[in-house]
Design a protein around this motif. Structure first.
Motif, PDB file in Angstrom:
ATOM      1  N   UNK A   1      58.785  20.328  53.570  1.00  0.00           N
ATOM      2  CA  UNK A   1      57.942  20.496  54.757  1.00  0.00           C
ATOM      3  C   UNK A   1      56.617  21.203  54.484  1.00  0.00           C
ATOM      4  N   UNK A   2      55.953  20.839  53.369  1.00  0.00           N
ATOM      5  CA  UNK A   2      54.677  21.443  53.017  1.00  0.00           C
ATOM      6  C   UNK A   2      53.734  20.349  52.524  1.00  0.00           C
ATOM      7  N   UNK A   3      52.429  20.523  52.742  1.00  0.00           N
ATOM      8  CA  UNK A   3      51.468  19.499  52.313  1.00  0.00           C
ATOM      9  C   UNK A   3      51.239  19.487  50.802  1.00  0.00           C
ATOM     10  N   UNK A   4      50.562  18.451  50.345  1.00  0.00           N
ATOM     11  CA  UNK A   4      50.199  18.326  48.938  1.00  0.00           C
ATOM     12  C   UNK A   4      49.412  19.550  48.474  1.00  0.00           C
ATOM     13  N   UNK A   5      49.653  19.942  47.235  1.00  0.00           N
ATOM     14  CA  UNK A   5      48.906  21.025  46.582  1.00  0.00           C
ATOM     15  C   UNK A   5      48.876  22.309  47.391  1.00  0.00           C
ATOM     16  N   UNK A   6      49.966  22.613  48.084  1.00  0.00           N
ATOM     17  CA  UNK A   6      49.998  23.809  48.927  1.00  0.00           C
ATOM     18  C   UNK A   6      50.567  25.030  48.205  1.00  0.00           C
ATOM     19  N   UNK A   7      51.030  24.869  46.969  1.00  0.00           N
ATOM     20  CA  UNK A   7      51.664  25.979  46.259  1.00  0.00           C
ATOM     21  C   UNK A   7      50.996  26.241  44.924  1.00  0.00           C
ATOM     22  N   UNK A   8      50.950  27.516  44.554  1.00  0.00           N
ATOM     23  CA  UNK A   8      50.521  27.864  43.201  1.00  0.00           C
ATOM     24  C   UNK A   8      51.714  27.937  42.271  1.00  0.00           C
ATOM     25  N   UNK A   9      52.899  28.096  42.853  1.00  0.00           N
ATOM     26  CA  UNK A   9      54.131  28.112  42.052  1.00  0.00           C
ATOM     27  C   UNK A   9      55.287  27.655  42.937  1.00  0.00           C
ATOM     28  N   UNK A  10      56.265  27.031  42.307  1.00  0.00           N
ATOM     29  CA  UNK A  10      57.473  26.563  42.986  1.00  0.00           C
ATOM     30  C   UNK A  10      58.660  27.241  42.316  1.00  0.00           C
ATOM     31  N   UNK A  11      59.576  27.728  43.123  1.00  0.00           N
ATOM     32  CA  UNK A  11      60.803  28.322  42.599  1.00  0.00           C
ATOM     33  C   UNK A  11      61.983  27.477  43.071  1.00  0.00           C
ATOM     34  N   UNK A  12      62.812  27.072  42.120  1.00  0.00           N
ATOM     35  CA  UNK A  12      64.078  26.366  42.387  1.00  0.00           C
ATOM     36  C   UNK A  12      65.147  27.205  41.712  1.00  0.00           C
ATOM     37  N   UNK A  13      65.720  28.117  42.440  1.00  0.00           N
ATOM     38  CA  UNK A  13      66.663  29.049  41.824  1.00  0.00           C
ATOM     39  C   UNK A  13      68.067  28.743  42.292  1.00  0.00           C
ATOM     40  N   UNK A  14      68.919  28.324  41.363  1.00  0.00           N
ATOM     41  CA  UNK A  14      70.289  27.912  41.693  1.00  0.00           C
ATOM     42  C   UNK A  14      70.286  26.796  42.733  1.00  0.00           C
ATOM     43  N   UNK A  15      69.457  25.782  42.506  1.00  0.00           N
ATOM     44  CA  UNK A  15      69.299  24.695  43.475  1.00  0.00           C
ATOM     45  C   UNK A  15      69.700  23.344  42.895  1.00  0.00           C
ATOM     46  N   UNK A  16      69.188  23.011  41.727  1.00  0.00           N
ATOM     47  CA  UNK A  16      69.354  21.657  41.204  1.00  0.00           C
ATOM     48  C   UNK A  16      70.809  21.222  41.084  1.00  0.00           C
ATOM     49  N   UNK A  17      71.706  22.153  40.811  1.00  0.00           N
ATOM     50  CA  UNK A  17      73.118  21.786  40.678  1.00  0.00           C
ATOM     51  C   UNK A  17      73.782  21.467  42.012  1.00  0.00           C
ATOM     52  N   UNK A  18      73.082  21.732  43.116  1.00  0.00           N
ATOM     53  CA  UNK A  18      73.647  21.506  44.453  1.00  0.00           C
ATOM     54  C   UNK A  18      73.127  20.242  45.128  1.00  0.00           C
ATOM     55  N   UNK A  19      72.230  19.526  44.477  1.00  0.00           N
ATOM     56  CA  UNK A  19      71.616  18.378  45.140  1.00  0.00           C
ATOM     57  C   UNK A  19      71.981  17.073  44.448  1.00  0.00           C
ATOM     58  N   UNK A  20      71.947  15.995  45.226  1.00  0.00           N
ATOM     59  CA  UNK A  20      72.263  14.665  44.709  1.00  0.00           C
ATOM     60  C   UNK A  20      71.095  14.078  43.919  1.00  0.00           C
TER      61      UNK A  20
ATOM     62  N   UNK B   1      62.302  17.352  42.226  1.00  0.00           N
ATOM     63  CA  UNK B   1      61.282  17.736  41.238  1.00  0.00           C
ATOM     64  C   UNK B   1      59.958  17.018  41.496  1.00  0.00           C
ATOM     65  N   UNK B   2      60.024  15.780  41.969  1.00  0.00           N
ATOM     66  CA  UNK B   2      58.797  15.045  42.340  1.00  0.00           C
ATOM     67  C   UNK B   2      58.101  15.751  43.498  1.00  0.00           C
ATOM     68  N   UNK B   3      58.874  16.178  44.496  1.00  0.00           N
ATOM     69  CA  UNK B   3      58.300  16.913  45.620  1.00  0.00           C
ATOM     70  C   UNK B   3      57.704  18.239  45.156  1.00  0.00           C
ATOM     71  N   UNK B   4      58.386  18.920  44.249  1.00  0.00           N
ATOM     72  CA  UNK B   4      57.862  20.185  43.721  1.00  0.00           C
ATOM     73  C   UNK B   4      56.510  19.958  43.043  1.00  0.00           C
ATOM     74  N   UNK B   5      56.412  18.888  42.278  1.00  0.00           N
ATOM     75  CA  UNK B   5      55.140  18.570  41.613  1.00  0.00           C
ATOM     76  C   UNK B   5      54.056  18.245  42.636  1.00  0.00           C
ATOM     77  N   UNK B   6      54.430  17.555  43.706  1.00  0.00           N
ATOM     78  CA  UNK B   6      53.467  17.186  44.757  1.00  0.00           C
ATOM     79  C   UNK B   6      52.885  18.427  45.441  1.00  0.00           C
ATOM     80  N   UNK B   7      53.758  19.397  45.672  1.00  0.00           N
ATOM     81  CA  UNK B   7      53.301  20.610  46.362  1.00  0.00           C
ATOM     82  C   UNK B   7      52.454  21.476  45.443  1.00  0.00           C
TER      83      UNK B   7
END
Length: 195
Positions: free
Chosen positions: A164-183, A189-195
């Motif tokens: 729920x954030x626009x393109x290039x809205x972040x200077x850093x992305x944190x995914x902490x204990x997340x990837x193992x919980x998602x399908x 990761x594509x969305x993280x790169x977009x932000x």
């Protein structure tokens, strides 16, 4: 930063930085900050007794079947490590090791009960988070309000595959204990790169 990213991603934790390691190395921190001690993090993040009961009840309901029966290795461990900041300190340490995030927002994908965002805010880091679980977001917002922060501004409901954030809205992305919980971790990761 690249070594920290590799370590973070290989451990199921992620950090994305919008600046290259070469760009970061020549810059002074925007705001000096250090990762707080475990005791200090706990002091900063401990909710009121009433809110603690609500958080423990939610965790017991949602995770009670998967956590070990022994409270010291189950619910109490989870509460101490996730709610009171031990895990948030790990994410802050990874972010620090990548260099200063610079001006802008650090976005925590899968923020859970908000510990990373709240601790980062206490250190002067502009951080926000989102989480698919509405109950977690509600409790994170309540924690923020207890700390005098605007919970609605800091926490949103959303999924990593459709952030729920626009393109290039972040200077850093944190995914902490997340990837193992998602399908679909590739979509996240594509969305993280977009932000």
């Amino acid at each position: 930063c690249q070594d920290a990213q590799r370590r973070a991603l290989s451990s199921g934790r992620g950090v994305k930085h919008s600046m290259s390691a070469d760009q970061i190395q020549g810059q002074a921190p925007q705001q000096p900050w250090t990762v707080p001690s475990l005791d200090e993090a706990e002091r900063l993040l401990r909710p009121s007794t009433e809110l603690e009961k609500s958080i423990r009840s939610m965790v017991a309901t949602q995770l009670g079947r998967v956590l070990p029966a022994n409270p010291a290795r189950g619910l109490d461990w989870y509460y101490a490590n996730v709610v009171l900041g031990a895990r948030a300190r790990e994410a802050l340490r990874a972010l620090r090791d990548c260099g200063p995030p610079g001006p802008g927002t650090v976005i925590d994908i899968g923020c859970g009960l908000g510990s990373f965002v709240l601790l980062a805010r206490r250190l002067g880091i502009e951080a926000v988070g989102f989480e698919p679980g509405e109950e977690e977001v509600t409790l994170a917002r309540q924690r923020a309000e207890e700390m005098g922060l605007d919970g609605d501004e800091l926490f949103r409901t959303g999924r990593g595959e459709r952030a729920p954030f626009p393109d290039n809205s972040a200077t850093a992305i944190v995914l902490h204990d997340v990837l193992e919980h998602i399908q679909d971790w590739a979509a996240v990761l594509t969305e993280a790169e977009r932000m």
